[in-house]
Design a protein around this motif. Structure first.
Motif, short mmCIF file in Angstrom:
data_model
loop_
_atom_site.label_atom_id
_atom_site.label_comp_id
_atom_site.label_asym_id
_atom_site.label_seq_id
_atom_site.Cartn_x
_atom_site.Cartn_y
_atom_site.Cartn_z
N HIS A 61 45.36 48.74 47.50
CA HIS A 61 44.16 47.23 48.17
C HIS A 61 44.84 46.75 49.72
O HIS A 61 44.17 45.95 50.12
CB HIS A 61 44.55 45.90 47.18
CG HIS A 61 43.47 44.91 47.16
ND1 HIS A 61 42.22 44.83 46.96
CD2 HIS A 61 43.55 43.72 48.14
CE1 HIS A 61 41.64 43.57 47.48
NE2 HIS A 61 42.09 43.39 48.06
N TYR A 62 45.70 46.43 49.75
CA TYR A 62 46.12 45.67 50.98
C TYR A 62 46.84 45.92 52.02
O TYR A 62 47.52 45.70 53.47
CB TYR A 62 47.07 44.79 50.83
CG TYR A 62 47.14 43.40 49.55
CD1 TYR A 62 46.32 42.17 50.84
CD2 TYR A 62 47.42 43.28 48.64
CE1 TYR A 62 45.45 41.28 49.55
CE2 TYR A 62 46.75 42.51 48.05
CZ TYR A 62 46.24 41.08 48.65
OH TYR A 62 45.80 40.47 48.05
N ASP A 88 43.66 38.85 39.53
CA ASP A 88 43.16 40.52 40.14
C ASP A 88 43.71 41.79 39.73
O ASP A 88 43.42 42.40 39.94
CB ASP A 88 43.26 39.77 41.70
CG ASP A 88 42.54 38.91 41.90
OD1 ASP A 88 40.76 38.98 42.27
OD2 ASP A 88 43.06 37.84 42.69
#
Ligand code: IMP
Ligand code: MG
Length: 182
Positions: free
Chosen positions: A30-31, A142
């Motif tokens: 995701h990052y 999340d």
């Protein structure tokens, strides 16, 4: 061996390692290429924080906040949040709040707007455990490593009256064990 009463083990240290690795993979994907600041919610998240950051193959910063719900034993009480440890340098960065467990959700729900005031690019949440059927807020974390049934759990950072944080596994604390805990 730690001299605690025998307890039902819900998640062994091997299972924890595997679940945290899976969560770290999802966080890493995701990052990618984003400026990431991981903010651990003290005290319960410290064991997860130490393991999680070492599995993240990304440049990142680590910060801490403290949240205490003045629990009467296992029942949640008023929440006190201390963000003084957090530097104001999260402006323009992606913040991932890391906590041990999502129970009623009030801790993360109340923390998010306080972090938002510091002007981060985004705020997301990751927890080791999500207790089923306990959520009282309009959000979900999340990233979740494990769902656990209702009940009071200890170990791997989670405490009962400031004890048991040093267990390497997650155990279920039975009502009679809570009474017996000194
Ligand atoms: P929430 O605000 O109700 O989601 O609760 C979050 C905080 O309460 C967590 O960060 C823990 O510190 C604590 N907590 C909630 N459930 C448990 C539990 O089963 N064992 C130990 N601590 C818990
Ligand atoms: Mg906590």
């Amino acid at each position: 061996m730690i001299d605690y009463p025998p307890m039902k083990i819900l998640l062994t240290d091997d299972q924890l390692r595997e679940g945290i690795r899976r969560m770290a993979d999802a966080i890493g994907k995701h990052y990618q290429h984003k400026p990431l600041t991981i903010v651990g919610v003290m005290i319960g998240s410290i064991v997860l924080l130490a393991d999680l950051i070492r599995l993240l193959n990304l440049p990142l910063r680590v910060e801490l906040v403290q949240a205490r719900s003045y629990r009467n034993g296992t029942r949640p009480g008023p929440l006190v949040i201390n963000t003084e440890l957090l530097s104001t340098k999260v402006r323009g960065r992606h913040v991932l709040l890391v906590d041990d467990i999502f129970d009623t959700g009030r801790t993360l729900w109340e923390l998010i707007p306080q972090i938002d005031e510091l002007g981060p690019e985004s705020v997301r949440t990751a927890v080791l455990l999500q207790k089923q059927g306990c959520c009282e807020v309009k959000m979900k974390p999340d990233f979740v490593a494990f769902d656990v049934p209702k009940g009071f759990v200890v170990g791997y950072g989670l405490d009962y009256n400031d004890q048991y944080r040093n267990l390497p596994h997650i155990a279920l604390l039975e009502p009679q064990e809570m009474e017996e805990t000194p």
